[in-house]
Design a protein around this motif. Structure first.
Motif, PDB file in Angstrom:
ATOM      1  N   SER A 135       6.882   6.486 -13.923  1.00 54.64           N
ATOM      2  CA  SER A 135       6.891   5.257 -14.692  1.00 54.64           C
ATOM      3  C   SER A 135       8.662   5.079 -13.656  1.00 54.64           C
ATOM      4  N   LYS A 136       9.290   3.698 -13.766  1.00 55.31           N
ATOM      5  CA  LYS A 136       9.842   3.163 -13.169  1.00 55.31           C
ATOM      6  C   LYS A 136      10.579   2.446 -13.867  1.00 55.31           C
ATOM      7  N   SER A 137      11.951   2.807 -14.513  1.00 60.26           N
ATOM      8  CA  SER A 137      12.796   1.778 -15.060  1.00 60.26           C
ATOM      9  C   SER A 137      13.892   1.063 -14.528  1.00 60.26           C
ATOM     10  N   GLY A 154       0.010  -0.354 -14.794  1.00 60.71           N
ATOM     11  CA  GLY A 154      -1.324  -0.459 -13.806  1.00 60.71           C
ATOM     12  C   GLY A 154      -0.718  -1.000 -12.565  1.00 60.71           C
ATOM     13  N   GLN A 155      -1.539  -0.501 -11.608  1.00 62.86           N
ATOM     14  CA  GLN A 155      -0.913  -0.327  -9.949  1.00 62.86           C
ATOM     15  C   GLN A 155      -1.491  -2.241  -9.787  1.00 62.86           C
ATOM     16  N   ASP A 156      -2.116  -2.874 -10.286  1.00 65.10           N
ATOM     17  CA  ASP A 156      -2.496  -3.850  -9.706  1.00 65.10           C
ATOM     18  C   ASP A 156      -1.328  -4.658 -10.214  1.00 65.10           C
ATOM     19  N   ASP A 157      -0.521  -5.437 -11.798  1.00 61.99           N
ATOM     20  CA  ASP A 157       0.318  -5.584 -11.834  1.00 61.99           C
ATOM     21  C   ASP A 157       1.435  -5.377 -11.539  1.00 61.99           C
ATOM     22  N   VAL A 158       1.326  -4.051 -10.776  1.00 58.39           N
ATOM     23  CA  VAL A 158       3.004  -3.647 -10.817  1.00 58.39           C
ATOM     24  C   VAL A 158       3.169  -3.719  -8.672  1.00 58.39           C
ATOM     25  N   ARG A 159       1.637  -4.158  -8.162  1.00 64.29           N
ATOM     26  CA  ARG A 159       2.144  -4.275  -6.917  1.00 64.29           C
ATOM     27  C   ARG A 159       1.800  -5.492  -7.358  1.00 64.29           C
ATOM     28  N   ALA A 160       1.890  -6.808  -7.372  1.00 68.25           N
ATOM     29  CA  ALA A 160       1.690  -7.794  -7.660  1.00 68.25           C
ATOM     30  C   ALA A 160       3.064  -8.797  -7.759  1.00 68.25           C
ATOM     31  N   ALA A 161       4.043  -7.646  -8.850  1.00 62.30           N
ATOM     32  CA  ALA A 161       5.340  -7.923  -9.295  1.00 62.30           C
ATOM     33  C   ALA A 161       6.332  -8.051  -7.507  1.00 62.30           C
ATOM     34  N   PHE A 162       5.826  -5.923  -7.332  1.00 66.67           N
ATOM     35  CA  PHE A 162       6.554  -6.024  -5.934  1.00 66.67           C
ATOM     36  C   PHE A 162       6.448  -7.305  -4.886  1.00 66.67           C
ATOM     37  N   VAL A 163       4.497  -8.024  -4.466  1.00 64.14           N
ATOM     38  CA  VAL A 163       4.527  -8.634  -3.742  1.00 64.14           C
ATOM     39  C   VAL A 163       4.993 -10.276  -3.897  1.00 64.14           C
ATOM     40  N   GLY A 164       5.537 -10.547  -5.136  1.00 60.18           N
ATOM     41  CA  GLY A 164       6.414 -11.539  -5.891  1.00 60.18           C
ATOM     42  C   GLY A 164       7.463 -11.786  -5.494  1.00 60.18           C
ATOM     43  N   ASP A 172       0.564  -1.163  -0.104  1.00 64.76           N
ATOM     44  CA  ASP A 172      -0.450  -0.293   0.155  1.00 64.76           C
ATOM     45  C   ASP A 172       1.634   1.187  -0.107  1.00 64.76           C
ATOM     46  N   GLY A 173       1.929   1.334   1.049  1.00 70.71           N
ATOM     47  CA  GLY A 173       2.551   2.608   1.106  1.00 70.71           C
ATOM     48  C   GLY A 173       3.370   2.831  -0.977  1.00 70.71           C
ATOM     49  N   VAL A 174       4.495   1.663  -1.509  1.00 70.40           N
ATOM     50  CA  VAL A 174       4.346   1.729  -2.313  1.00 70.40           C
ATOM     51  C   VAL A 174       3.518   2.000  -3.317  1.00 70.40           C
ATOM     52  N   MET A 175       2.451   1.482  -3.375  1.00 69.34           N
ATOM     53  CA  MET A 175       1.213   1.891  -4.244  1.00 69.34           C
ATOM     54  C   MET A 175       1.240   3.556  -4.124  1.00 69.34           C
ATOM     55  N   ALA A 176       0.915   3.682  -2.971  1.00 66.02           N
ATOM     56  CA  ALA A 176       0.241   5.061  -2.892  1.00 66.02           C
ATOM     57  C   ALA A 176       1.283   6.287  -3.662  1.00 66.02           C
ATOM     58  N   CYS A 177       2.791   6.131  -3.731  1.00 64.58           N
ATOM     59  CA  CYS A 177       3.633   7.118  -4.939  1.00 64.58           C
ATOM     60  C   CYS A 177       3.881   6.642  -6.165  1.00 64.58           C
ATOM     61  N   PHE A 178       2.618   5.760  -6.441  1.00 63.01           N
ATOM     62  CA  PHE A 178       2.332   5.313  -8.239  1.00 63.01           C
ATOM     63  C   PHE A 178       0.688   6.529  -8.819  1.00 63.01           C
ATOM     64  N   ALA A 179       0.805   6.683  -9.673  1.00 59.28           N
ATOM     65  CA  ALA A 179      -0.034   7.163 -10.756  1.00 59.28           C
ATOM     66  C   ALA A 179      -0.534   5.834 -10.433  1.00 59.28           C
ATOM     67  N   PRO A 180      -2.085   6.028 -10.885  1.00 55.64           N
ATOM     68  CA  PRO A 180      -2.598   4.747 -11.583  1.00 55.64           C
ATOM     69  C   PRO A 180      -2.241   4.055 -12.809  1.00 55.64           C
ATOM     70  N   ASP A 181      -2.187   4.774 -13.126  1.00 59.40           N
ATOM     71  CA  ASP A 181      -1.146   4.080 -14.818  1.00 59.40           C
ATOM     72  C   ASP A 181       0.060   4.013 -15.092  1.00 59.40           C
ATOM     73  N   ILE A 182       0.814   3.446 -13.629  1.00 62.19           N
ATOM     74  CA  ILE A 182       2.146   3.567 -13.398  1.00 62.19           C
ATOM     75  C   ILE A 182       3.030   2.734 -14.739  1.00 62.19           C
TER      76      ILE A 182
END
Length: 128
Positions: A114-116, A49-59, A22-32
């Motif tokens: 964006s984050k690369s 997108g937040q859902d897929d980016v969240r899943a990547a970090f949780v993984g 949640d803390g990470v996603m609060a820093c990102f735009a919805p279309d990250i």
């Protein structure tokens, strides 16, 4: 504005290291847009997108429960930024990961859009 963006990056990396989705996603735009350091494409693997980016970090946190990003420095240049870090973790198959890397960020307003990620490639090290 640059001080606010450095503060946002500090908040982001603190959340990464707490494994706080949640803390990470609060820093990102919805279309990250996140371009991971590794993947099948020249850019690594693009995750949007937040859902897929969240899943990547949780993984990442699940497969490497001790993963940490030790920030060396943040530098902000208008709507872009660079963060240099040392990535440490125990690999899922055993062995120690300790590599330098950096992230390139893009901002719109108060959020990251964006984050690369770029990371050195190094053989696994023995676990101490």
């Amino acid at each position: 504005m640059e001080k606010d963006r450095v503060s946002l990056l500090e908040t982001l990396f603190a959340a990464f290291n707490r494994h706080d989705a949640d803390g990470v996603m609060a820093c990102f735009a919805p279309d990250i847009v996140f371009d991971a350091a590794t993947g099948p494409e020249a850019l690594g693997k693009r995750i949007t997108g937040q859902d897929d980016v969240r899943a990547a970090f949780v993984g990442t946190w699940t497969s490497m429960p001790d993963v940490q990003w030790h920030v060396r420095r943040h530098a902000v240049f208008g709507d872009r930024a660079v963060t240099e870090w040392l990535f440490t973790a125990t690999a899922p198959q055993g062995g120690r990961i300790e590599v330098e890397g950096l992230d390139l960020f893009g901002f719109e307003g108060a959020l990251i859009v964006s984050k690369s990620a770029f990371r050195k490639d190094r053989p696994l090290q023995p676990v101490a």
